[in-house]
Design a protein around this motif. Sequence first.
Motif, short mmCIF file in Angstrom:
data_model
loop_
_atom_site.label_atom_id
_atom_site.label_comp_id
_atom_site.label_asym_id
_atom_site.label_seq_id
_atom_site.Cartn_x
_atom_site.Cartn_y
_atom_site.Cartn_z
N VAL A 26 -5.36 2.31 -4.41
CA VAL A 26 -4.43 1.31 -4.28
C VAL A 26 -4.80 -0.10 -4.28
CG1 VAL A 26 -2.84 -0.27 -3.07
CG2 VAL A 26 -2.65 3.15 -2.86
N ALA A 27 -5.93 0.11 -3.55
CA ALA A 27 -6.80 -1.76 -3.93
C ALA A 27 -7.36 -1.75 -5.43
CB ALA A 27 -7.72 -1.59 -3.20
N ARG A 53 -7.25 -7.41 -3.80
CA ARG A 53 -7.50 -6.03 -3.19
C ARG A 53 -6.89 -6.02 -1.65
NH1 ARG A 53 -11.39 -2.68 -5.45
NH2 ARG A 53 -11.31 -2.06 -3.78
N SER A 99 0.92 -1.24 -0.02
CA SER A 99 -0.22 -0.46 0.08
C SER A 99 0.97 1.55 0.09
CB SER A 99 -0.69 0.51 0.90
OG SER A 99 -0.27 0.01 2.54
N ASP A 151 -5.77 4.57 -0.26
CA ASP A 151 -6.12 2.79 0.19
C ASP A 151 -6.80 2.40 -1.22
OD1 ASP A 151 -3.84 3.15 1.39
OD2 ASP A 151 -5.25 3.20 3.38
N THR A 191 -2.36 -5.15 0.34
CA THR A 191 -2.18 -4.16 0.22
C THR A 191 -1.19 -4.28 1.50
OG1 THR A 191 -4.11 -3.17 1.67
CG2 THR A 191 -4.15 -2.64 -1.02
#
Length: 456
Positions: free
Chosen positions: A158-159, A169, A131, A155, A172
């Motif tokens: 990023v996922a 997902r 992450s 976040d 991270t």
Amino acid sequence: MTAEPVGQPAPTTDPAGNGAEPLLTVSNLKKYYPIFGGFLRRKLGDVKAVDDVSFEIYRGEVFGLVGESGCGKSTLGKTLIRLLPETAGSATISGEDIFSKKGDDLKRLRRRMQIIFQDPVGSLNPRMPISDIIGEGLVAQASKENDWGNRKVRDKRVADYLEAVGLRRDYTRRYPHEFSGGQRQRIGIARALALDPEIVVCDEPVSALDVSIQSQILNLLLDLRREFNLTYLFIAHNLSVVQFIADRVGVMYLGNLVELAGVDELYSRPRHPYTIALLSAVPDPDPRVRKKRIVLQGDVPSPAAPPSGCRFHTRCWLRERLGDPENCETEIPVLRDIGAGHRVACHWADQVPEDVVAQAVARDAEGLLRPVEEALRAREAAAAGVGAPPRVAVPGPAEAASPTAPIPPDHPQELGQVGGDPHLPPTRTDLEHIETPGETADMPTVEAQEPERPPF
């Protein structure tokens, strides 16, 4: 006296012919590394890693860049995205000068250009979770408009990009050492895409991966290009990989761009002696394809002291055939257009023998590969349930006297044709239908008996 280029450079035109403006334009780019020596550490010369390179990349295309190790491919890509300072020349993205940007302007420019590194292990910080690795660029580019400074927003982004590159997902919070090489490279791709760039420099992204993983990453890059409207500068050694993924290809030698053309044009009709030698060295998996390897004499000259005139003339096989013309040593060839957007930097490109080109690239003029391709398509269709591959009727000894006798489904075919496909090896299912000599269908079945166990 230093030789100067002769002739006129090729105009900047859209290879598709629709009049579109290029996304990235590079003009006379140079990147030199100074050489210092002596007691006072004085400058003795320069390593000319990239020397007077010009080309353009259009929006949505994949521009391949190939050449030997040390020819300046990676240096060119890193210079374009400002990881390395340029020595001379210019580069623009959508008309904006890349090398003149500073401060906040440079910060905004970096969002538009990203890079995927060659080493999926060394390019990831082992002390940071995924992450933070992908979100590091988001933190640096955070503003009130995008709200990337908010941890929850970051976040989620990023996922989303982890999922886009084929990872879960919930990865991270893991660290790089918990992933395989292919997964690490997917993380590197997600990091490059997180800032929503316009152009991505792919610096040999599959050279450190297994062949099976290479195909997955290449297909992923093509899917991402369509999904996010990306443009790639794809740098690679493997000519087969570039042929698969690229729309246009540029060939570099000793810091110079020596040939540039569409991928089909370059691989079927190369015109620079160096490109022809490279293509002749590509192995072909079909044993019926005969290629004549062109072995270059000598070693690659040092970029600190490149030859005068054409830099390839010291190893050029075409120059030897033409009787060593003098202009190869005295005049620098310009990258000129010879038609259909095909550019080549060679004084004698029109003198390249067609028979040498045909032997080097192994053109399939006689259709040798067509039966293999048809057999592969038939087998893929059968596996998908569309239809069964046709069985090739090869008569055995009993049927030779009667041409009209039907071939039983389980009849053993001749060598390599057990499954009814003469161009593919037999499968496990095909081999199960082969009867051993002397075996008949009504033979009694003998059950296997367990061997007697020893008394101890």
